[in-house]
Write a protein that holds these residues in place. Sequence first.
Motif, short mmCIF file in Angstrom:
data_model
loop_
_atom_site.label_atom_id
_atom_site.label_comp_id
_atom_site.label_asym_id
_atom_site.label_seq_id
_atom_site.Cartn_x
_atom_site.Cartn_y
_atom_site.Cartn_z
N GLN A 128 0.86 -1.18 0.00
CA GLN A 128 0.00 0.00 0.00
C GLN A 128 0.89 1.23 0.00
O GLN A 128 2.09 1.14 0.29
CB GLN A 128 -0.90 0.04 1.24
CG GLN A 128 -0.13 0.26 2.54
CD GLN A 128 -1.02 0.42 3.75
OE1 GLN A 128 -2.13 -0.10 3.78
NE2 GLN A 128 -0.55 1.14 4.76
N ILE A 129 0.32 2.38 -0.33
CA ILE A 129 1.04 3.65 -0.22
C ILE A 129 0.15 4.62 0.56
O ILE A 129 -1.08 4.51 0.53
CB ILE A 129 1.46 4.22 -1.59
CG1 ILE A 129 0.21 4.55 -2.45
CG2 ILE A 129 2.37 3.28 -2.32
CD1 ILE A 129 -0.16 5.99 -2.42
N THR A 130 0.80 5.54 1.25
CA THR A 130 0.08 6.51 2.07
C THR A 130 0.37 7.92 1.56
O THR A 130 1.53 8.32 1.46
CB THR A 130 0.49 6.40 3.55
OG1 THR A 130 0.24 5.07 4.02
CG2 THR A 130 -0.30 7.39 4.40
N VAL A 131 -0.70 8.65 1.23
CA VAL A 131 -0.59 10.02 0.74
C VAL A 131 -1.58 10.88 1.51
O VAL A 131 -2.77 10.54 1.58
CB VAL A 131 -0.87 10.11 -0.78
CG1 VAL A 131 -0.85 11.56 -1.24
CG2 VAL A 131 0.13 9.28 -1.56
N ALA A 132 -1.08 11.94 2.12
CA ALA A 132 -1.93 12.88 2.87
C ALA A 132 -2.74 12.17 3.95
O ALA A 132 -3.91 12.48 4.18
CB ALA A 132 -2.85 13.65 1.92
N GLY A 133 -2.12 11.18 4.58
CA GLY A 133 -2.77 10.47 5.67
C GLY A 133 -3.73 9.38 5.25
O GLY A 133 -4.29 8.69 6.11
#
Length: 326
Positions: A128-133
């Motif tokens: 997975q990736i996390t962007v802006a929380g």
Amino acid sequence: MTALTDLNALQASIAEAVLGQDQVIRQILLGLLANGHLLLESLPGLAKTRTVKALAKHLDAKMSRIQFTPDLLPSDITGAEVLHQVDGKNEIRFQPGPLFGNLILADEINRAPAKVQAALLEAMEERQITVAGNSHALPELFIVVATQNPIEQEGTYPLPEAQMDRFLMKVLLDYPSAENESQVLRLLRNEEFAQGASTTPVNSFTLPQEVIFAARKEVSAVHVSPAIDTYLIDLINATRHPADYDEDLARWIAIGASPRGGIGLDRCARADAWLQGQDFVSPDNVRAVVHPVLRHRLQLSYDAVADGVSADQVLDRILDTVAIPA
């Protein structure tokens, strides 16, 4: 057709486009079956990128190629939140980056700075990736095939040990034989001649993703005896406590393999057994995958460097020293 027949057909199709690298192609298929990421290392021009493209061509999957450079930003690979106008209203939407593919070719991975490596590490480990929380799941079929050049040091960032350990295998490519190189020249001439032609490619074989998932289930069912488990653990312990096995090993090894090394050996040995049509793992299957699974997990001592001893030579000594189960 069975999943094994389909995977053999995939291997043959890739071998038609990449000549003289049969062992490399097999190890890439092992990584695909074991659901692990791969690091390809070789001198320039030895078909690292061509091999990955050939795999993507014959696999029903989306390929993304990322050229890693020192000025790359995390958002360049993960994507970012972008402002859109919908019916006259402003709306922020997440725009996925190239990591949202099935087969990720990370070219010259050691040229990217630490923040980009951190973003890639999350994708490799957590899927997975996390962007802006907000976390965004990656596709079920997701494999990173990274390439690096072993001789270029200018403008490179050595991969951290934690990230190296996330790669299931480190695959080395060598120069082709004179006969294979002659065949490569003829193959490229034929490809140049065929450019622009409207004829259908001779080999249009494409493997559905469902076959890969079915094959992985069969690999997970391959039997591993307690004796093989003991052999695996002995090989790993020989890297951690080399003095118990051999004086030279004690001088050469500074830090041994992590538990991921043993897990990787188990998964790749089962995949190797399955590719050979076996329903059980033999010592030969384990020995066949020791080098690609462990060569990047060892930290050699200054004595090893001074003696000109490579990680593969250390692993050769370990294989000669550790007893094979009867």
